[in-house]
Design a protein around this motif. Structure first.
Motif, PDB file in Angstrom:
ATOM      1  N   ASN A 127       5.663   4.489  26.196  1.00  0.00           N
ATOM      2  CA  ASN A 127       4.349   4.053  26.629  1.00  0.00           C
ATOM      3  C   ASN A 127       4.169   4.465  28.087  1.00  0.00           C
ATOM      4  OD1 ASN A 127       3.632   2.028  24.302  1.00  0.00           O
ATOM      5  ND2 ASN A 127       5.699   1.481  24.907  1.00  0.00           N
ATOM      6  N   VAL A 128       2.942   4.697  28.485  1.00  0.00           N
ATOM      7  CA  VAL A 128       2.662   5.196  29.834  1.00  0.00           C
ATOM      8  C   VAL A 128       1.672   4.271  30.545  1.00  0.00           C
ATOM      9  CG1 VAL A 128       1.716   7.134  31.174  1.00  0.00           C
ATOM     10  CG2 VAL A 128       3.019   7.580  29.075  1.00  0.00           C
ATOM     11  N   VAL A 129       1.996   3.918  31.786  1.00  0.00           N
ATOM     12  CA  VAL A 129       1.069   3.180  32.652  1.00  0.00           C
ATOM     13  C   VAL A 129       1.073   3.870  34.014  1.00  0.00           C
ATOM     14  CG1 VAL A 129       0.546   1.005  33.816  1.00  0.00           C
ATOM     15  CG2 VAL A 129       1.435   0.978  31.480  1.00  0.00           C
ATOM     16  N   ILE A 130      -0.103   4.262  34.479  1.00  0.00           N
ATOM     17  CA  ILE A 130      -0.257   4.938  35.770  1.00  0.00           C
ATOM     18  C   ILE A 130      -1.246   4.132  36.602  1.00  0.00           C
ATOM     19  CG2 ILE A 130      -0.955   7.072  36.932  1.00  0.00           C
ATOM     20  CD1 ILE A 130      -0.406   8.524  34.224  1.00  0.00           C
ATOM     21  N   LEU A 131      -0.871   3.809  37.844  1.00  0.00           N
ATOM     22  CA  LEU A 131      -1.771   3.025  38.683  1.00  0.00           C
ATOM     23  C   LEU A 131      -1.521   3.318  40.153  1.00  0.00           C
ATOM     24  CD1 LEU A 131      -0.577  -0.710  38.350  1.00  0.00           C
ATOM     25  CD2 LEU A 131       0.832   1.275  38.002  1.00  0.00           C
ATOM     26  N   PRO A 132      -2.489   2.992  41.028  1.00  0.00           N
ATOM     27  CA  PRO A 132      -2.320   3.260  42.457  1.00  0.00           C
ATOM     28  C   PRO A 132      -1.105   2.533  43.033  1.00  0.00           C
ATOM     29  CG  PRO A 132      -4.610   2.769  41.951  1.00  0.00           C
ATOM     30  CD  PRO A 132      -3.821   2.450  40.720  1.00  0.00           C
ATOM     31  N   LYS A 133      -0.494   3.132  44.044  1.00  0.00           N
ATOM     32  CA  LYS A 133       0.735   2.611  44.636  1.00  0.00           C
ATOM     33  C   LYS A 133       0.587   1.172  45.110  1.00  0.00           C
ATOM     34  CE  LYS A 133       4.213   3.739  48.141  1.00  0.00           C
ATOM     35  NZ  LYS A 133       4.600   4.715  49.206  1.00  0.00           N
ATOM     36  N   ALA A 191       5.228   7.814  43.758  1.00  0.00           N
ATOM     37  CA  ALA A 191       3.829   8.173  44.025  1.00  0.00           C
ATOM     38  C   ALA A 191       3.662   9.696  44.075  1.00  0.00           C
ATOM     39  CB  ALA A 191       3.370   7.547  45.335  1.00  0.00           C
ATOM     40  N   GLY A 192       2.744  10.189  43.260  1.00  0.00           N
ATOM     41  CA  GLY A 192       2.435  11.606  43.235  1.00  0.00           C
ATOM     42  C   GLY A 192       3.297  12.436  42.302  1.00  0.00           C
ATOM     43  N   TRP A 213      -6.073  13.242  38.899  1.00  0.00           N
ATOM     44  CA  TRP A 213      -4.786  12.914  39.503  1.00  0.00           C
ATOM     45  C   TRP A 213      -4.898  12.690  41.008  1.00  0.00           C
ATOM     46  CZ3 TRP A 213      -0.611  11.130  37.401  1.00  0.00           C
ATOM     47  CH2 TRP A 213       0.566  11.068  38.157  1.00  0.00           C
ATOM     48  N   LYS A 214      -4.180  11.672  41.489  1.00  0.00           N
ATOM     49  CA  LYS A 214      -4.137  11.361  42.921  1.00  0.00           C
ATOM     50  C   LYS A 214      -2.684  11.261  43.358  1.00  0.00           C
ATOM     51  CE  LYS A 214      -8.487   8.770  42.807  1.00  0.00           C
ATOM     52  NZ  LYS A 214      -9.133   7.449  42.991  1.00  0.00           N
ATOM     53  N   ASN A 215      -2.443  11.577  44.624  1.00  0.00           N
ATOM     54  CA  ASN A 215      -1.072  11.591  45.126  1.00  0.00           C
ATOM     55  C   ASN A 215      -0.478  10.202  45.318  1.00  0.00           C
ATOM     56  OD1 ASN A 215      -0.805  14.382  45.175  1.00  0.00           O
ATOM     57  ND2 ASN A 215      -1.698  14.553  47.215  1.00  0.00           N
ATOM     58  N   LYS A 222      -8.516  -6.461  36.200  1.00  0.00           N
ATOM     59  CA  LYS A 222      -9.708  -5.797  36.749  1.00  0.00           C
ATOM     60  C   LYS A 222      -9.387  -4.961  38.005  1.00  0.00           C
ATOM     61  CE  LYS A 222     -13.102  -9.258  35.193  1.00  0.00           C
ATOM     62  NZ  LYS A 222     -13.021  -8.948  33.806  1.00  0.00           N
ATOM     63  N   ILE A 223      -8.229  -4.310  38.025  1.00  0.00           N
ATOM     64  CA  ILE A 223      -7.936  -3.447  39.164  1.00  0.00           C
ATOM     65  C   ILE A 223      -8.839  -2.218  39.089  1.00  0.00           C
ATOM     66  CG2 ILE A 223      -5.552  -4.272  39.360  1.00  0.00           C
ATOM     67  CD1 ILE A 223      -4.640  -1.666  38.099  1.00  0.00           C
ATOM     68  N   PRO A 224      -9.112  -1.579  40.229  1.00  0.00           N
ATOM     69  CA  PRO A 224     -10.098  -0.491  40.257  1.00  0.00           C
ATOM     70  C   PRO A 224      -9.807   0.641  39.284  1.00  0.00           C
ATOM     71  CG  PRO A 224      -9.579  -1.189  42.480  1.00  0.00           C
ATOM     72  CD  PRO A 224      -8.624  -1.916  41.577  1.00  0.00           C
ATOM     73  N   GLN A 225      -8.527   1.025  39.170  1.00  0.00           N
ATOM     74  CA  GLN A 225      -8.217   2.126  38.260  1.00  0.00           C
ATOM     75  C   GLN A 225      -6.809   1.975  37.708  1.00  0.00           C
ATOM     76  OE1 GLN A 225      -8.421   6.154  39.865  1.00  0.00           O
ATOM     77  NE2 GLN A 225      -9.131   6.914  37.901  1.00  0.00           N
ATOM     78  N   MET A 226      -6.686   2.198  36.408  1.00  0.00           N
ATOM     79  CA  MET A 226      -5.393   2.182  35.728  1.00  0.00           C
ATOM     80  C   MET A 226      -5.495   3.117  34.535  1.00  0.00           C
ATOM     81  SD  MET A 226      -3.326  -1.154  34.345  1.00  0.00           S
ATOM     82  CE  MET A 226      -1.808  -1.057  33.415  1.00  0.00           C
ATOM     83  N   ILE A 227      -4.468   3.901  34.314  1.00  0.00           N
ATOM     84  CA  ILE A 227      -4.453   4.876  33.221  1.00  0.00           C
ATOM     85  C   ILE A 227      -3.291   4.552  32.300  1.00  0.00           C
ATOM     86  CG2 ILE A 227      -4.250   7.320  32.618  1.00  0.00           C
ATOM     87  CD1 ILE A 227      -5.273   7.920  35.516  1.00  0.00           C
TER      88      ILE A 227
END
Length: 255
Positions: free
Chosen positions: A30-36, A61-62, A100-102, A231-236
């Motif tokens: 499973n994959v979860v990607i979120l801001p640092k 990160a990145g 994608w963000k670093n 409700k975080i701003p962005q999560m993939i």
């Protein structure tokens, strides 16, 4: 096919379906990607809810190549991604190259497809695999343990199991704690808050026959429910059933 070959087909757009039954001997994640800035709280959430969220790799990160899959690219090597914004499913995409963000941190979580391969090897029939369907998944009334902004219900996957094989299934799956381990519930769905077993929240329902019992395991879709609540701003995340395939074999991760 080998795991690398399947990833290449996913990357090229040739393979875009769910990965159940693909590369049975290899670990899927499973994959979860979120801001640092949210990564520590999420890591704490996985620690507190390790049966649903067993971490098998973390990319800093990145980074986008997993140590579990040489030459992989987490931005392109999942058949379908879900993009959440402020707790809502915003869109579905086949790659993340333009998003994608670093500062993105990636978590790979163990998936029940690993123990499914072992059940099949031991002669345990799995109807959703036979019918080429995505496994049925449900939100329950079992709360997860909160960490920071992350909380929500435990999500479970369900497989109808022949009554004569239930003890064997529990014994086999308990060998794989990195892939959800033993069932969290066996039997009556309403006892864990599932009112309509024929209507899963994710995946596809398969028939439960007279000599069978529904068996439920903690599921790696649980973080998606947590993302909605946080409700975080962005999560993939991966789309349910559309996993990242590693180069590690299931036996590499045995307890």
């Amino acid at each position: 096919m080998k795991s690398k070959q399947v990833r290449e087909k996913i990357r090229s757009g040739e393979f875009q379906t769910n990965t159940s039954g693909a590369c049975d001997e290899y670990v899927q994640a499973n994959v979860v990607i979120l801001p640092k800035e949210y990564a520590f709280d999420f890591f704490l959430y996985t620690y507190r809810n390790s049966q649903a969220c067993p971490v098998i790799d973390v990319l800093e990160a990145g980074e986008y190549e997993s140590r579990l899959a040489k030459g992989s690219d987490i931005r392109t090597d999942v058949p379908l991604y879900h993009i959440y914004k402020n707790g809502e499913l915003h869109e579905k995409k086949n790659d993340l190259l333009d998003l994608w963000k670093n500062d993105f941190v990636t978590f790979l979580l163990g998936c029940s497809f690993t123990f499914e391969s072992q059940l099949l090897e031991n002669g345990i029939f799995l109807r959703h695999v036979e019918c080429k369907k995505n496994v049925a998944m449900y939100k329950t009334n079992i709360p997860t343990v909160q960490a920071g902004d992350f909380s929500g219900p435990l999500v479970v996957s369900m497989r109808p199991i022949s009554n004569e094989h239930i003890d064997k299934v529990v014994e086999i799956t308990s060998r794989y704690p990195n892939f959800h381990g033993a069932p969290v519930h066996i039997g009556e769905p309403s006892e864990i808050g599932i009112k309509q077993i024929e209507q899963p929240d994710y995946g596809e329902f398969v028939e439960i026959k007279e000599n069978e019992t529904p068996v439920f395991w903690a599921c790696g879709v649980t973080p998606q429910a947590a993302a909605v609540q946080a409700k975080i701003p962005q999560m993939i995340t991966h789309a349910p059933g559309h996993m990242f395939i590693t180069d590690w074999t299931n036996k590499d991760f045995m307890k």
